[in-house]
Design a protein around this motif. Sequence first.
Motif, PDB file in Angstrom:
ATOM      1  N   THR A  35       0.817  -1.206   0.000  1.00 32.93           N
ATOM      2  CA  THR A  35       0.000   0.000   0.000  1.00 32.93           C
ATOM      3  C   THR A  35       0.857   1.265   0.000  1.00 32.93           C
ATOM      4  OG1 THR A  35      -0.156   0.030   2.412  1.00 32.93           O
ATOM      5  CG2 THR A  35      -1.887  -1.142   1.221  1.00 32.93           C
ATOM      6  N   LEU A  36       2.168   1.105   0.135  1.00 33.61           N
ATOM      7  CA  LEU A  36       3.065   2.264   0.079  1.00 33.61           C
ATOM      8  C   LEU A  36       3.465   2.541  -1.353  1.00 33.61           C
ATOM      9  CD1 LEU A  36       5.515   1.542   3.036  1.00 33.61           C
ATOM     10  CD2 LEU A  36       3.618   3.161   2.992  1.00 33.61           C
ATOM     11  N   ASP A  37       3.307   3.785  -1.771  1.00 32.90           N
ATOM     12  CA  ASP A  37       3.800   4.143  -3.095  1.00 32.90           C
ATOM     13  C   ASP A  37       5.141   4.872  -2.940  1.00 32.90           C
ATOM     14  OD1 ASP A  37       3.206   6.759  -2.309  1.00 32.90           O
ATOM     15  OD2 ASP A  37       1.448   6.930  -3.594  1.00 32.90           O
ATOM     16  N   GLU A  38       5.706   5.295  -4.039  1.00 29.23           N
ATOM     17  CA  GLU A  38       7.022   5.943  -4.015  1.00 29.23           C
ATOM     18  C   GLU A  38       7.009   7.221  -3.178  1.00 29.23           C
ATOM     19  OE1 GLU A  38      10.914   6.504  -4.299  1.00 29.23           O
ATOM     20  OE2 GLU A  38       9.837   4.688  -4.917  1.00 29.23           O
ATOM     21  N   MET A  39       5.934   7.973  -3.223  1.00 32.55           N
ATOM     22  CA  MET A  39       5.844   9.212  -2.427  1.00 32.55           C
ATOM     23  C   MET A  39       5.849   8.890  -0.931  1.00 32.55           C
ATOM     24  SD  MET A  39       5.849  12.458  -2.363  1.00 32.55           S
ATOM     25  CE  MET A  39       5.629  12.791  -4.109  1.00 32.55           C
ATOM     26  N   ASP A  40       5.102   7.860  -0.525  1.00 34.62           N
ATOM     27  CA  ASP A  40       5.109   7.437   0.876  1.00 34.62           C
ATOM     28  C   ASP A  40       6.522   7.056   1.312  1.00 34.62           C
ATOM     29  OD1 ASP A  40       2.322   7.723   1.168  1.00 34.62           O
ATOM     30  OD2 ASP A  40       1.948   5.632   0.588  1.00 34.62           O
ATOM     31  N   ARG A  41       7.216   6.327   0.464  1.00 35.67           N
ATOM     32  CA  ARG A  41       8.585   5.907   0.788  1.00 35.67           C
ATOM     33  C   ARG A  41       9.510   7.113   0.944  1.00 35.67           C
ATOM     34  NH1 ARG A  41       6.890   1.893  -2.775  1.00 35.67           N
ATOM     35  NH2 ARG A  41       6.927  -0.195  -1.869  1.00 35.67           N
ATOM     36  N   ARG A  42       9.344   8.108   0.104  1.00 34.76           N
ATOM     37  CA  ARG A  42      10.183   9.319   0.211  1.00 34.76           C
ATOM     38  C   ARG A  42       9.894  10.056   1.515  1.00 34.76           C
ATOM     39  NH1 ARG A  42       9.176  11.065  -5.746  1.00 34.76           N
ATOM     40  NH2 ARG A  42       8.412  12.980  -4.820  1.00 34.76           N
ATOM     41  N   ILE A  43       8.612  10.145   1.874  1.00 33.44           N
ATOM     42  CA  ILE A  43       8.228  10.790   3.137  1.00 33.44           C
ATOM     43  C   ILE A  43       8.844  10.036   4.315  1.00 33.44           C
ATOM     44  CG2 ILE A  43       6.280  11.228   4.688  1.00 33.44           C
ATOM     45  CD1 ILE A  43       4.634  11.893   2.117  1.00 33.44           C
ATOM     46  N   LEU A  44       8.706   8.723   4.321  1.00 29.54           N
ATOM     47  CA  LEU A  44       9.260   7.919   5.412  1.00 29.54           C
ATOM     48  C   LEU A  44      10.777   8.047   5.487  1.00 29.54           C
ATOM     49  CD1 LEU A  44       7.067   4.703   5.061  1.00 29.54           C
ATOM     50  CD2 LEU A  44       6.919   6.464   6.844  1.00 29.54           C
ATOM     51  N   HIS A  45      11.420   8.084   4.338  1.00 26.53           N
ATOM     52  CA  HIS A  45      12.880   8.226   4.294  1.00 26.53           C
ATOM     53  C   HIS A  45      13.306   9.522   4.988  1.00 26.53           C
ATOM     54  CE1 HIS A  45      16.926   7.748   2.666  1.00 26.53           C
ATOM     55  NE2 HIS A  45      16.880   9.041   2.406  1.00 26.53           N
ATOM     56  N   VAL A  46      12.659  10.613   4.680  1.00 21.78           N
ATOM     57  CA  VAL A  46      13.012  11.911   5.276  1.00 21.78           C
ATOM     58  C   VAL A  46      12.672  11.923   6.766  1.00 21.78           C
ATOM     59  CG1 VAL A  46      12.520  14.391   5.264  1.00 21.78           C
ATOM     60  CG2 VAL A  46      12.781  13.169   3.094  1.00 21.78           C
ATOM     61  N   LEU A  47      11.486  11.467   7.124  1.00 22.38           N
ATOM     62  CA  LEU A  47      11.067  11.525   8.530  1.00 22.38           C
ATOM     63  C   LEU A  47      11.941  10.666   9.444  1.00 22.38           C
ATOM     64  CD1 LEU A  47       7.170  11.600   8.341  1.00 22.38           C
ATOM     65  CD2 LEU A  47       8.731  13.444   9.035  1.00 22.38           C
ATOM     66  N   HIS A  63       0.705  16.574   4.418  1.00 21.99           N
ATOM     67  CA  HIS A  63       0.128  16.408   5.758  1.00 21.99           C
ATOM     68  C   HIS A  63      -0.863  15.238   5.790  1.00 21.99           C
ATOM     69  CE1 HIS A  63      -1.097  17.528   9.765  1.00 21.99           C
ATOM     70  NE2 HIS A  63      -2.358  17.568   9.371  1.00 21.99           N
ATOM     71  N   ARG A  64      -1.703  15.139   4.775  1.00 19.84           N
ATOM     72  CA  ARG A  64      -2.678  14.038   4.710  1.00 19.84           C
ATOM     73  C   ARG A  64      -1.959  12.689   4.645  1.00 19.84           C
ATOM     74  NH1 ARG A  64      -5.321  17.583   1.302  1.00 19.84           N
ATOM     75  NH2 ARG A  64      -4.575  16.503  -0.567  1.00 19.84           N
ATOM     76  N   ARG A  65      -0.896  12.620   3.855  1.00 22.93           N
ATOM     77  CA  ARG A  65      -0.144  11.364   3.738  1.00 22.93           C
ATOM     78  C   ARG A  65       0.519  10.985   5.065  1.00 22.93           C
ATOM     79  NH1 ARG A  65       1.673   8.962  -1.242  1.00 22.93           N
ATOM     80  NH2 ARG A  65       0.582   9.867  -3.008  1.00 22.93           N
ATOM     81  N   VAL A  66       1.113  11.950   5.741  1.00 23.65           N
ATOM     82  CA  VAL A  66       1.757  11.668   7.026  1.00 23.65           C
ATOM     83  C   VAL A  66       0.709  11.182   8.026  1.00 23.65           C
ATOM     84  CG1 VAL A  66       2.977  12.672   8.997  1.00 23.65           C
ATOM     85  CG2 VAL A  66       3.735  13.189   6.670  1.00 23.65           C
ATOM     86  N   GLN A  67      -0.446  11.827   8.063  1.00 23.52           N
ATOM     87  CA  GLN A  67      -1.522  11.392   8.967  1.00 23.52           C
ATOM     88  C   GLN A  67      -1.946   9.956   8.655  1.00 23.52           C
ATOM     89  OE1 GLN A  67      -4.382  14.663   8.469  1.00 23.52           O
ATOM     90  NE2 GLN A  67      -4.075  15.116  10.650  1.00 23.52           N
ATOM     91  N   ARG A  68      -2.056   9.624   7.379  1.00 23.25           N
ATOM     92  CA  ARG A  68      -2.432   8.259   6.984  1.00 23.25           C
ATOM     93  C   ARG A  68      -1.347   7.268   7.386  1.00 23.25           C
ATOM     94  NH1 ARG A  68      -0.877   5.327   3.036  1.00 23.25           N
ATOM     95  NH2 ARG A  68      -0.230   7.021   1.680  1.00 23.25           N
ATOM     96  N   LEU A  69      -0.078   7.633   7.173  1.00 20.15           N
ATOM     97  CA  LEU A  69       1.028   6.749   7.545  1.00 20.15           C
ATOM     98  C   LEU A  69       1.056   6.508   9.061  1.00 20.15           C
ATOM     99  CD1 LEU A  69       3.729   8.218   5.147  1.00 20.15           C
ATOM    100  CD2 LEU A  69       2.748   5.901   5.033  1.00 20.15           C
ATOM    101  N   GLU A  70       0.699   7.526   9.830  1.00 20.08           N
ATOM    102  CA  GLU A  70       0.607   7.374  11.286  1.00 20.08           C
ATOM    103  C   GLU A  70      -0.568   6.471  11.648  1.00 20.08           C
ATOM    104  OE1 GLU A  70       2.465  11.750  12.466  1.00 20.08           O
ATOM    105  OE2 GLU A  70       0.293  11.468  12.477  1.00 20.08           O
ATOM    106  N   LYS A  71      -1.735   6.757  11.074  1.00 21.35           N
ATOM    107  CA  LYS A  71      -2.954   5.998  11.373  1.00 21.35           C
ATOM    108  C   LYS A  71      -2.803   4.524  11.001  1.00 21.35           C
ATOM    109  CE  LYS A  71      -7.530   5.746   9.355  1.00 21.35           C
ATOM    110  NZ  LYS A  71      -7.095   4.709   8.486  1.00 21.35           N
ATOM    111  N   SER A 119       2.517  19.187  -2.322  1.00 21.77           N
ATOM    112  CA  SER A 119       1.919  20.333  -1.642  1.00 21.77           C
ATOM    113  C   SER A 119       1.879  20.050  -0.141  1.00 21.77           C
ATOM    114  CB  SER A 119       0.506  20.600  -2.163  1.00 21.77           C
ATOM    115  OG  SER A 119      -0.383  19.609  -1.691  1.00 21.77           O
ATOM    116  N   ALA A 120       1.860  21.107   0.655  1.00 23.60           N
ATOM    117  CA  ALA A 120       1.856  20.952   2.116  1.00 23.60           C
ATOM    118  C   ALA A 120       0.622  20.183   2.592  1.00 23.60           C
ATOM    119  CB  ALA A 120       1.944  22.317   2.794  1.00 23.60           C
ATOM    120  N   SER A 121      -0.544  20.487   2.025  1.00 20.84           N
ATOM    121  CA  SER A 121      -1.765  19.810   2.474  1.00 20.84           C
ATOM    122  C   SER A 121      -1.747  18.327   2.099  1.00 20.84           C
ATOM    123  CB  SER A 121      -3.009  20.497   1.913  1.00 20.84           C
ATOM    124  OG  SER A 121      -2.986  20.496   0.505  1.00 20.84           O
ATOM    125  N   ALA A 122      -1.302  18.006   0.897  1.00 26.22           N
ATOM    126  CA  ALA A 122      -1.221  16.599   0.480  1.00 26.22           C
ATOM    127  C   ALA A 122      -0.196  15.846   1.322  1.00 26.22           C
ATOM    128  CB  ALA A 122      -0.876  16.501  -1.002  1.00 26.22           C
TER     129      ALA A 122
END
Length: 154
Positions: free
Chosen positions: A4-16, A39-47, A34-37
Motif C-alpha cells: 500500500t506504500l507508493d514511491e511518495m510514501d517511501r520518500r516521506i518515510l525516508h526523510v522523517l 500532511h494528509r499522507r503523514v496522517q495516513r502513515l501514522e494511522k 503540496s503541504a496539504s497533500a
Amino acid sequence: MDSTLDEMDRRILHVLQRQGRISNADLAERVHLSASACHRRVQRLEKDGFIRDYVALLTARKIGYPTMVFVEISLSGQADELLEAFEREVALVPEVLECHLMAGTADYILKVVARDTDDFARVHRQKLARLPGVQGMQSSFALRTVFKTTALPT
C-alpha cells in the motif's frame, strides 16, 4: 514492504526517519508535494501504523552511559510460561535497551547500557542474573560503535 506504500510514501518515510522534527512545509518541499497533500499522507502513515512514534535520540555517552554490552542469555527451558515470565521481567530493567528472542546458541540477546564496568557488574548481578529461568550469560563489551542507525530501508 507493504504494497500500500507508493514511491511518495517511501520518500516521506525516508526523510522523517532522518529528520523527525522537520516541519510539514519543509517535508513537502523535500518530497515535491503540496503541504496539504503531504500532511494528509503523514496522517495516513501514522494511522496505518507505518509511523509508530516520534522520539528524541540521546547520546548515551553525554548522559553518562558510555558502556554498551551485548548479553547472550540461555534459559533453563523453553516452556511458554518461562519465556513469557522472562520477557515480562526483562522489559522492566531500564538498562536493557533491546531484547531479541534468538534462534541459535542463545535464547535471547540483550543490548545493555552501563555507566562503566562496575555498573554493568551491578546490573548483571542484581538484575540480569535474577531474571526468571536464566541459566547462563555471555557478555561482550562494545569497544566502539562504528555505525548506528534507526532508519529502516525505504
